[in-house]
Design a protein around this motif. Structure first.
Motif, PDB file in Angstrom:
ATOM      1  N   ILE A  69       0.848  -1.190   0.000  1.00 41.44           N
ATOM      2  CA  ILE A  69       0.000   0.000   0.000  1.00 41.44           C
ATOM      3  C   ILE A  69       0.885   1.241   0.000  1.00 41.44           C
ATOM      4  O   ILE A  69       1.908   1.294   0.680  1.00 41.44           O
ATOM      5  CB  ILE A  69      -0.937  -0.005   1.227  1.00 41.44           C
ATOM      6  CG1 ILE A  69      -1.972  -1.119   1.083  1.00 41.44           C
ATOM      7  CG2 ILE A  69      -1.625   1.336   1.398  1.00 41.44           C
ATOM      8  CD1 ILE A  69      -2.855  -1.286   2.294  1.00 41.44           C
ATOM      9  N   VAL A  70       0.456   2.248  -0.746  1.00 41.68           N
ATOM     10  CA  VAL A  70       1.241   3.479  -0.855  1.00 41.68           C
ATOM     11  C   VAL A  70       1.259   4.247   0.465  1.00 41.68           C
ATOM     12  O   VAL A  70       0.336   4.141   1.267  1.00 41.68           O
ATOM     13  CB  VAL A  70       0.683   4.409  -1.961  1.00 41.68           C
ATOM     14  CG1 VAL A  70       0.764   3.753  -3.319  1.00 41.68           C
ATOM     15  CG2 VAL A  70      -0.729   4.847  -1.649  1.00 41.68           C
ATOM     16  N   GLU A  71       2.321   5.007   0.658  1.00 42.53           N
ATOM     17  CA  GLU A  71       2.351   5.932   1.789  1.00 42.53           C
ATOM     18  C   GLU A  71       1.569   7.167   1.383  1.00 42.53           C
ATOM     19  O   GLU A  71       1.604   7.577   0.223  1.00 42.53           O
ATOM     20  CB  GLU A  71       3.794   6.302   2.139  1.00 42.53           C
ATOM     21  CG  GLU A  71       4.520   5.181   2.848  1.00 42.53           C
ATOM     22  CD  GLU A  71       5.851   5.637   3.442  1.00 42.53           C
ATOM     23  OE1 GLU A  71       6.017   6.842   3.699  1.00 42.53           O
ATOM     24  OE2 GLU A  71       6.703   4.758   3.641  1.00 42.53           O
ATOM     25  N   THR A  72       0.868   7.750   2.337  1.00 47.12           N
ATOM     26  CA  THR A  72       0.089   8.946   2.056  1.00 47.12           C
ATOM     27  C   THR A  72       0.013   9.828   3.284  1.00 47.12           C
ATOM     28  O   THR A  72      -0.144   9.322   4.392  1.00 47.12           O
ATOM     29  CB  THR A  72      -1.343   8.588   1.586  1.00 47.12           C
ATOM     30  OG1 THR A  72      -2.086   9.798   1.405  1.00 47.12           O
ATOM     31  CG2 THR A  72      -2.056   7.703   2.589  1.00 47.12           C
ATOM     32  N   PRO A  73       0.122  11.138   3.091  1.00 41.96           N
ATOM     33  CA  PRO A  73      -0.055  12.039   4.232  1.00 41.96           C
ATOM     34  C   PRO A  73      -1.534  12.293   4.522  1.00 41.96           C
ATOM     35  O   PRO A  73      -1.872  12.903   5.522  1.00 41.96           O
ATOM     36  CB  PRO A  73       0.646  13.322   3.773  1.00 41.96           C
ATOM     37  CG  PRO A  73       0.550  13.294   2.296  1.00 41.96           C
ATOM     38  CD  PRO A  73       0.579  11.838   1.898  1.00 41.96           C
ATOM     39  N   TYR A  74      -2.423  11.818   3.638  1.00 42.87           N
ATOM     40  CA  TYR A  74      -3.861  12.046   3.759  1.00 42.87           C
ATOM     41  C   TYR A  74      -4.594  10.722   3.949  1.00 42.87           C
ATOM     42  O   TYR A  74      -5.328  10.252   3.083  1.00 42.87           O
ATOM     43  CB  TYR A  74      -4.387  12.793   2.540  1.00 42.87           C
ATOM     44  CG  TYR A  74      -3.600  14.053   2.268  1.00 42.87           C
ATOM     45  CD1 TYR A  74      -3.601  15.101   3.188  1.00 42.87           C
ATOM     46  CD2 TYR A  74      -2.827  14.173   1.124  1.00 42.87           C
ATOM     47  CE1 TYR A  74      -2.865  16.247   2.957  1.00 42.87           C
ATOM     48  CE2 TYR A  74      -2.092  15.326   0.881  1.00 42.87           C
ATOM     49  CZ  TYR A  74      -2.115  16.358   1.809  1.00 42.87           C
ATOM     50  OH  TYR A  74      -1.382  17.492   1.588  1.00 42.87           O
ATOM     51  N   VAL A  75      -4.403  10.143   5.097  1.00 41.42           N
ATOM     52  CA  VAL A  75      -4.935   8.812   5.388  1.00 41.42           C
ATOM     53  C   VAL A  75      -6.451   8.792   5.338  1.00 41.42           C
ATOM     54  O   VAL A  75      -7.061   7.862   4.802  1.00 41.42           O
ATOM     55  CB  VAL A  75      -4.421   8.326   6.764  1.00 41.42           C
ATOM     56  CG1 VAL A  75      -5.062   7.014   7.160  1.00 41.42           C
ATOM     57  CG2 VAL A  75      -2.908   8.218   6.744  1.00 41.42           C
ATOM     58  N   THR A  76      -7.092   9.822   5.884  1.00 39.91           N
ATOM     59  CA  THR A  76      -8.556   9.844   5.916  1.00 39.91           C
ATOM     60  C   THR A  76      -9.130   9.800   4.509  1.00 39.91           C
ATOM     61  O   THR A  76     -10.063   9.035   4.235  1.00 39.91           O
ATOM     62  CB  THR A  76      -9.062  11.090   6.667  1.00 39.91           C
ATOM     63  OG1 THR A  76      -8.517  11.071   7.997  1.00 39.91           O
ATOM     64  CG2 THR A  76     -10.578  11.107   6.746  1.00 39.91           C
ATOM     65  N   ILE A  77      -8.579  10.600   3.603  1.00 32.21           N
ATOM     66  CA  ILE A  77      -9.048  10.607   2.214  1.00 32.21           C
ATOM     67  C   ILE A  77      -8.829   9.238   1.584  1.00 32.21           C
ATOM     68  O   ILE A  77      -9.708   8.701   0.905  1.00 32.21           O
ATOM     69  CB  ILE A  77      -8.313  11.684   1.386  1.00 32.21           C
ATOM     70  CG1 ILE A  77      -8.568  13.064   1.975  1.00 32.21           C
ATOM     71  CG2 ILE A  77      -8.724  11.634  -0.074  1.00 32.21           C
ATOM     72  CD1 ILE A  77     -10.005  13.466   2.049  1.00 32.21           C
ATOM     73  N   TYR A  78      -7.667   8.656   1.809  1.00 30.40           N
ATOM     74  CA  TYR A  78      -7.364   7.325   1.270  1.00 30.40           C
ATOM     75  C   TYR A  78      -8.399   6.312   1.756  1.00 30.40           C
ATOM     76  O   TYR A  78      -8.936   5.527   0.970  1.00 30.40           O
ATOM     77  CB  TYR A  78      -5.961   6.904   1.692  1.00 30.40           C
ATOM     78  CG  TYR A  78      -5.536   5.577   1.125  1.00 30.40           C
ATOM     79  CD1 TYR A  78      -4.784   5.515  -0.055  1.00 30.40           C
ATOM     80  CD2 TYR A  78      -5.883   4.373   1.736  1.00 30.40           C
ATOM     81  CE1 TYR A  78      -4.388   4.292  -0.587  1.00 30.40           C
ATOM     82  CE2 TYR A  78      -5.503   3.158   1.204  1.00 30.40           C
ATOM     83  CZ  TYR A  78      -4.756   3.124   0.050  1.00 30.40           C
ATOM     84  OH  TYR A  78      -4.381   1.905  -0.476  1.00 30.40           O
ATOM     85  N   LEU A  79      -8.685   6.320   3.057  1.00 32.27           N
ATOM     86  CA  LEU A  79      -9.618   5.350   3.629  1.00 32.27           C
ATOM     87  C   LEU A  79     -11.033   5.556   3.105  1.00 32.27           C
ATOM     88  O   LEU A  79     -11.722   4.584   2.767  1.00 32.27           O
ATOM     89  CB  LEU A  79      -9.604   5.433   5.157  1.00 32.27           C
ATOM     90  CG  LEU A  79      -8.334   4.941   5.847  1.00 32.27           C
ATOM     91  CD1 LEU A  79      -8.399   5.218   7.348  1.00 32.27           C
ATOM     92  CD2 LEU A  79      -8.098   3.458   5.583  1.00 32.27           C
ATOM     93  N   ILE A  80     -11.474   6.809   3.018  1.00 33.58           N
ATOM     94  CA  ILE A  80     -12.833   7.074   2.520  1.00 33.58           C
ATOM     95  C   ILE A  80     -12.959   6.604   1.075  1.00 33.58           C
ATOM     96  O   ILE A  80     -13.938   5.965   0.695  1.00 33.58           O
ATOM     97  CB  ILE A  80     -13.194   8.570   2.656  1.00 33.58           C
ATOM     98  CG1 ILE A  80     -13.383   8.943   4.129  1.00 33.58           C
ATOM     99  CG2 ILE A  80     -14.468   8.898   1.884  1.00 33.58           C
ATOM    100  CD1 ILE A  80     -13.596  10.430   4.368  1.00 33.58           C
ATOM    101  N   LYS A  81     -11.953   6.909   0.275  1.00 35.16           N
ATOM    102  CA  LYS A  81     -12.008   6.527  -1.143  1.00 35.16           C
ATOM    103  C   LYS A  81     -12.000   5.002  -1.299  1.00 35.16           C
ATOM    104  O   LYS A  81     -12.793   4.440  -2.064  1.00 35.16           O
ATOM    105  CB  LYS A  81     -10.839   7.159  -1.890  1.00 35.16           C
ATOM    106  CG  LYS A  81     -10.936   7.050  -3.389  1.00 35.16           C
ATOM    107  CD  LYS A  81      -9.886   7.890  -4.073  1.00 35.16           C
ATOM    108  CE  LYS A  81     -10.051   7.837  -5.579  1.00 35.16           C
ATOM    109  NZ  LYS A  81      -9.090   8.694  -6.256  1.00 35.16           N
TER     110      LYS A  81
END
Length: 197
Positions: A72-84
């Motif tokens: 899984i990619v690293e992301t500074p926007y975890v909430t957006i990643y999870l919602i999507k």
């Protein structure tokens, strides 16, 4: 996201937990789940009132995340990643199982704030007014087209920016703005003026 101000207050902490989770830290993963479970659950209630289906989809999402943590990619926007990711899984599951049509859940949880100084009568009156206002608002939002409902939920209940909403819904930022404009215009015609003051 275009600025750190638009991120939820704890998004930096979420990004740190995400890095630890990707490095096989089970405790960090548990904290991620606890921090965003309710957000994802409430988001899903905009599309289906089948709470068991929502819980199953959440369990599937978190199981898949754990199993695929190394890639899984690293992301500074975890909430957006999870919602999507959750939105995609939920929609796939609903289509696959031919679940009930999209309906809004009438049981969103709302918190009321009361001070100790209020008497029981004053608190009861305040609670009744708040419930009445929330019911009016919920009923009005439920009358909007489904895509507008989703945009309103993400914007005003989850605090996402138009850029974030565009990412989650896989639409253009201008389309988000158009949905919001139409939704607010329609809500102003439906709701009493006092709700917008």
């Amino acid at each position: 996201m275009t600025s750190s101000q638009s991120a939820p207050a704890d998004e930096q902490r979420m990004a740190q937990l995400w890095i630890r989770f990707k490095a096989d830290d089970e405790k960090a993963f548990d904290q991620l789940v606890q921090a965003r479970y309710r957000v994802l659950f409430n988001y899903a209630t905009r599309f289906t009132n089948d709470r068991d289906l929502i819980k199953d989809c959440l369990q599937d999402l978190f199981l898949e995340l754990w199993n695929r943590r190394a890639v899984i990619v690293e992301t500074p926007y975890v909430t957006i990643y999870l919602i999507k990711a959750f939105r995609n899984n939920l929609f796939r599951r609903i289509r696959r199982e031919m679940a009930r049509p999209f309906v809004s859940d009438e049981t969103l949880e709302w918190e009321t704030i009361a001070t100790e100084e209020l008497t029981a009568d004053h608190k009861w009156i305040a609670d009744e007014r708040l419930v009445s206002t929330e019911q009016s608002l919920r009923q009005a939002v439920d009358r909007l087209p489904k895509r507008q409902q989703e945009v309103v939920f993400l914007k005003f209940y989850e605090g996402l920016t138009n850029d974030d909403i565009a990412q989650v819904m896989a639409i253009e930022k201008q389309t988000v703005a158009n949905f919001l404009y139409r939704a607010m215009t329609q809500l102003r015609t439906i709701l009493p003026v006092r709700l917008f003051s």
